[in-house]
Each structure stands twice: as C-alpha cells, then as structure tokens.
Write an enzyme that holds these catalytic residues in place. Structure first.
Site, PDB file in Angstrom:
ATOM      1  N   LYS A 112       0.821  -1.216   0.000  1.00 40.00           N
ATOM      2  CA  LYS A 112       0.000   0.000   0.000  1.00 40.00           C
ATOM      3  C   LYS A 112       0.850   1.259   0.000  1.00 40.00           C
ATOM      4  CE  LYS A 112      -4.270  -1.856   1.764  1.00 40.00           C
ATOM      5  NZ  LYS A 112      -5.369  -1.806   2.689  1.00 40.00           N
ATOM      6  N   LYS A 195      -5.660 -10.139  -6.410  1.00 41.92           N
ATOM      7  CA  LYS A 195      -6.841 -10.376  -5.570  1.00 41.92           C
ATOM      8  C   LYS A 195      -7.903  -9.321  -5.849  1.00 41.92           C
ATOM      9  CE  LYS A 195      -6.391  -7.719  -1.333  1.00 41.92           C
ATOM     10  NZ  LYS A 195      -6.703  -7.606   0.059  1.00 41.92           N
ATOM     11  N   LYS A 198     -10.971  -3.481  -3.289  1.00 42.74           N
ATOM     12  CA  LYS A 198     -11.687  -2.228  -3.542  1.00 42.74           C
ATOM     13  C   LYS A 198     -10.776  -1.171  -4.177  1.00 42.74           C
ATOM     14  CE  LYS A 198     -11.134  -0.577   1.172  1.00 42.74           C
ATOM     15  NZ  LYS A 198     -10.756  -1.789   1.903  1.00 42.74           N
TER      16      LYS A 198
HETATM   17  N1  AQP Z   1     -10.073 -10.934  -2.723  1.00 44.13           N
HETATM   18  C1  AQP Z   1     -10.305 -11.438  -1.520  1.00 44.13           C
HETATM   19  N2  AQP Z   1     -10.443 -12.777  -1.368  1.00 44.13           N
HETATM   20  C2  AQP Z   1     -10.683 -13.318  -0.139  1.00 44.13           C
HETATM   21  N3  AQP Z   1     -10.825 -12.579   0.980  1.00 44.13           N
HETATM   22  C3  AQP Z   1     -10.693 -11.239   0.878  1.00 44.13           C
HETATM   23  N4  AQP Z   1     -10.768 -10.234   1.791  1.00 44.13           N
HETATM   24  C4  AQP Z   1     -10.572  -9.056   1.156  1.00 44.13           C
HETATM   25  N5  AQP Z   1     -10.354  -9.253  -0.153  1.00 44.13           N
HETATM   26  C5  AQP Z   1     -10.436 -10.597  -0.360  1.00 44.13           C
HETATM   27  C6  AQP Z   1     -11.076 -10.434   3.211  1.00 44.13           C
HETATM   28  O1  AQP Z   1     -12.125  -9.576   3.565  1.00 44.13           O
HETATM   29  C7  AQP Z   1     -12.038  -9.258   4.957  1.00 44.13           C
HETATM   30  C8  AQP Z   1     -12.275  -7.785   5.173  1.00 44.13           C
HETATM   31  O2  AQP Z   1     -11.165  -7.087   4.767  1.00 44.13           O
HETATM   32  P1  AQP Z   1     -10.872  -5.574   5.086  1.00 44.13           P
HETATM   33  O3  AQP Z   1     -11.902  -4.938   5.895  1.00 44.13           O
HETATM   34  O4  AQP Z   1      -9.464  -5.475   5.548  1.00 44.13           O
HETATM   35  O5  AQP Z   1     -11.002  -5.052   3.675  1.00 44.13           O
HETATM   36  P2  AQP Z   1      -9.799  -4.966   2.759  1.00 44.13           P
HETATM   37  O6  AQP Z   1      -8.869  -6.141   2.905  1.00 44.13           O
HETATM   38  O7  AQP Z   1      -9.269  -3.609   2.975  1.00 44.13           O
HETATM   39  O8  AQP Z   1     -10.529  -5.110   1.419  1.00 44.13           O
HETATM   40  P3  AQP Z   1      -9.726  -4.926   0.128  1.00 44.13           P
HETATM   41  O9  AQP Z   1     -10.709  -4.807  -0.950  1.00 44.13           O
HETATM   42  O10 AQP Z   1      -8.725  -6.014   0.057  1.00 44.13           O
HETATM   43  O11 AQP Z   1      -9.052  -3.517   0.379  1.00 44.13           O
HETATM   44  P4  AQP Z   1      -7.682  -2.953  -0.134  1.00 44.13           P
HETATM   45  O12 AQP Z   1      -7.873  -2.673  -1.560  1.00 44.13           O
HETATM   46  O13 AQP Z   1      -7.535  -1.719   0.703  1.00 44.13           O
HETATM   47  O14 AQP Z   1      -6.640  -4.018   0.142  1.00 44.13           O
HETATM   48  C9  AQP Z   1     -10.655  -9.729   5.399  1.00 44.13           C
HETATM   49  O15 AQP Z   1     -10.801 -10.911   6.152  1.00 44.13           O
HETATM   50  C10 AQP Z   1      -9.926 -10.026   4.118  1.00 44.13           C
HETATM   51  O16 AQP Z   1      -9.009 -11.089   4.260  1.00 44.13           O
END
Ligand code: AQP
Length: 330
Positions: A112, A195, A198
């Site tokens: 990030k 993966k 968002k």
């Molecule tokens: N692609 C994915 N496959 C499986 N599990 C996933 N998680 C996120 N993306 C995937 C799981 O979702 C839960 C919530 O995660 P969070 O609140 O930390 O959201 P995040 O990881 O910030 O979501 P993003 O979309 O992955 O955000 P960015 O783009 O910021 O990295 C967690 O249990 C996570 O493992």
C-alpha cells in the site's frame, strides 16, 4: 464454546465478493458453533483519509450488510470498534512491544505504501496490524475468520501474544487463523492473477451494486483464449476463479460444474454465473434497505453489541495494565 473474533473496514459503499466469500460467509457459519464477536473497524478506516459524513454512513451500511447476510445479533455480538475504547488502549501497549523492523516487514503495508509518497502515508497505516492484534487478543479469541491476505497479520498477533505472555505472565490466548482454502483468495475479474480489491474497482463485484452491472462484469471477465471449462488455477486462472465463485454461491461442487459445462463455452458459464449471483444478492439488497430505513434500531443493535463486548474487554485490559505495572486507578 470456542470464541471467534473478526472485523471489516467501513471504507467502501459496499462489501465486495472477495470480502464475502473470503471472510464474511464464514462469520455467518461460525455463529452456530462458536461464541462470536464481529466488529466494523472504524478505527482502521481512518488510517487513510475519510470524509466524516461518508464514514458514518458507511459504518451503518456495513452493519446493515452484516445483518443482511445473516449475522444474528441475538447470537453474536455485533459492534463498532470505536465504541469499545479498550481496542485502542491495548493497541498502545502492544505497539510498545513491537519492533519497528518487525512492523516494517508487513507486506500489506509495503504494497500500500509503495503506491504513495511517504508524507501521504499515515503512521496509523503502519501500525494498523498492531491495532488488529489488539482487536483479536482482547477477546482471547480461538479463531479469526479471514481471507488469505490476512495470514501474516495473524502471525504477528500470535508473536505479540507470546511475547506479552513471556514477559508479563500468561494473559493472552494464541489465536489461529480460520481460512477456508477454497475461497481464501477471490481474484479480480479483469486481472485473475491479482486479488479482488476495492482499490481496483473494475474487476470487483459489489454486494450492493445493481446486479445487472455485476452480471455484465461476469460476462466481460478476462479468461484465456482456450475453450475448455476446467479447473486449473495455474493455466486457466480466470475460468478457475469463476468456477470457485459459482461453486461457493450455488453450493455445487466444482467437479459437478465442470461436468455440467462439458461442451459448452465460457459465455454460457459467465451468463449463468451472473444469474446465480443476482438470485443470491437480491434478497440481501432488500434486507439492507430495510435495516437502513431504521437507523435508530440499527444503532440500538450496535449499542447492545458494544455493551456485550465491553463485558469481556474491560477485565482483560485491567489485567494487562496491572501486569505492565500501571498504578491502578482508585
Ligand atoms: N479478494 C479477496 N479474497 C478473499 N478474501 C478477501 N478479503 C478481502 N479481499 C479478499 C477479506 O475480507 C475481509 C475484510 O477485509 P478488510 O476490511 O481489511 O477489507 P480490505 O482487505 O481492505 O478489502 P480490500 O478490498 O482487500 O481492500 P484494499 O484494496 O484496501 O486491500 C478480510 O478478512 C480479508 O481477508
């Protein structure tokens, strides 16, 4: 009963399919067999800049989505992280036990932060895995249902628990990640080697978007130039990802799907998956609207959840403060 704890950030208007299949679906299932604590982690959300009004709306929308997918506030404690001040308080103690280099090895932070100039990255984003360790350890959770991307943070959590226990006496349980292999990592529909996230909206399917839009995303998912529908993540990442999603949403095994699509084309699979998703998500969307129509009731559910959480966390934090040598308040 063994205890589970997990959290999700209110940093988007909707959860995506990766969040749901990787983690949230397990949250729902574990309620039957475990004592569950689930939180909307708003403290984590402000590690990147947030508009206060939007953050408030997304926090409620996150809670509404959790209820809509089946989190039952009678059986599970559903709360907002900032309503339970012990999270931030334990976070500080654990920060003081974490090496700077150790925190710097977290790959999610490295990924990030690589995308931004150093002065735009907050110290909070750097220390966020330590706050996450506090979230988990405060509840003495046995299991933490998450996606594969959180495995390294769970290892840090276990290291910190062990370190605290060794230095100050046994206080914390060492939690295990609960990662369901089949859906541990859902891939981006436009780039099936990355993966679903968002940060890259084009290849992401959202629970709250118009299902017609989702169906279109499935139809235009990137697949290879071959024709055969087989499960082969190394050679056919795109098709394999679609099969994993299809299987998880329909409850049918991948073998069964592969047999069924024998002789049919990618187009058929993609179109049918759009329909399966629409059928799955329509009632969820309807329930979300219902919960958001009554924000006062939603806030009441969250207040009750926070109260139940604090019944656990206040005692654990008191023990921690005592063990590190803080003078007890009179
Ligand atoms: N692609 C994915 N496959 C499986 N599990 C996933 N998680 C996120 N993306 C995937 C799981 O979702 C839960 C919530 O995660 P969070 O609140 O930390 O959201 P995040 O990881 O910030 O979501 P993003 O979309 O992955 O955000 P960015 O783009 O910021 O990295 C967690 O249990 C996570 O493992």
């Amino acid at each position: 009963r063994p205890r589970v704890l997990s959290g999700i950030q209110p940093t988007a208007d909707s959860f995506h399919l990766g969040n749901y299949l990787g983690a949230l679906r397990q949250w729902v299932a574990l309620q039957d067999t475990h004592e569950a604590f689930y939180c909307v982690v708003d403290l984590h959300a402000i590690t990147v800049e947030q508009d206060p009004k939007v953050l408030r709306a997304r926090t409620r929308a996150s809670a509404a989505q959790l209820l809509a997918i089946g989190i039952d506030p009678e059986r599970s404690s559903l709360f907002v992280q900032s309503h339970v001040p012990e999270h931030a308080q334990l976070g500080w103690v654990l920060e003081c036990l974490t090496g700077f280099g150790e925190a710097g090895r977290m790959t999610q932070f490295k990924d990030k932060s690589a995308r931004q100039a150093a002065d735009r990255i907050s110290v909070g984003l750097f220390t966020y895995p330590i706050l996450q360790a506090a979230d988990i350890l405060l509840y003495r959770a046995d299991f933490v249902p998450v996606g594969e991307d959180q495995r390294q943070h769970l290892e840090l959590t276990r290291d910190l628990a062990q370190r605290f226990n060794t230095r100050f006496g046994k206080t914390f349980k060492l939690p295990e990640p609960y990662i369901v292999k089949d859906t541990a990592k859902i891939y981006d529909l436009q780039d099936p080697t990355a993966k679903m996230s968002k940060s890259v909206p084009a290849g992401m399917v959202e629970l709250l978007e118009d299902p017609k839009r989702s169906a279109k995303k499935f139809r235009s998912a990137v697949t290879d130039t071959g024709r055969e529908i087989v499960y082969d993540p190394a050679e056919k990442a795109g098709v394999s990802n679609l099969l994993v999603i299809y299987s998880a949403l329909s409850g049918r095994s991948i073998d069964d799907l592969v047999a069924d699509y024998d002789g049919k084309g990618y187009g058929d699979l993609k179109k049918d998956l759009g329909e399966v998703f629409t059928e799955f998500v329509a009632p969820i969307q309807q329930r979300v609207r219902g919960y958001l129509d009554d924000p006062a009731e939603l806030d009441k559910v969250l207040a009750r959840g926070a109260e139940r959480a604090r019944e656990v966390t206040s005692g654990v934090l008191r023990a921690v403060h005592e063990r590190v040598g803080f003078l007890p308040p009179t």
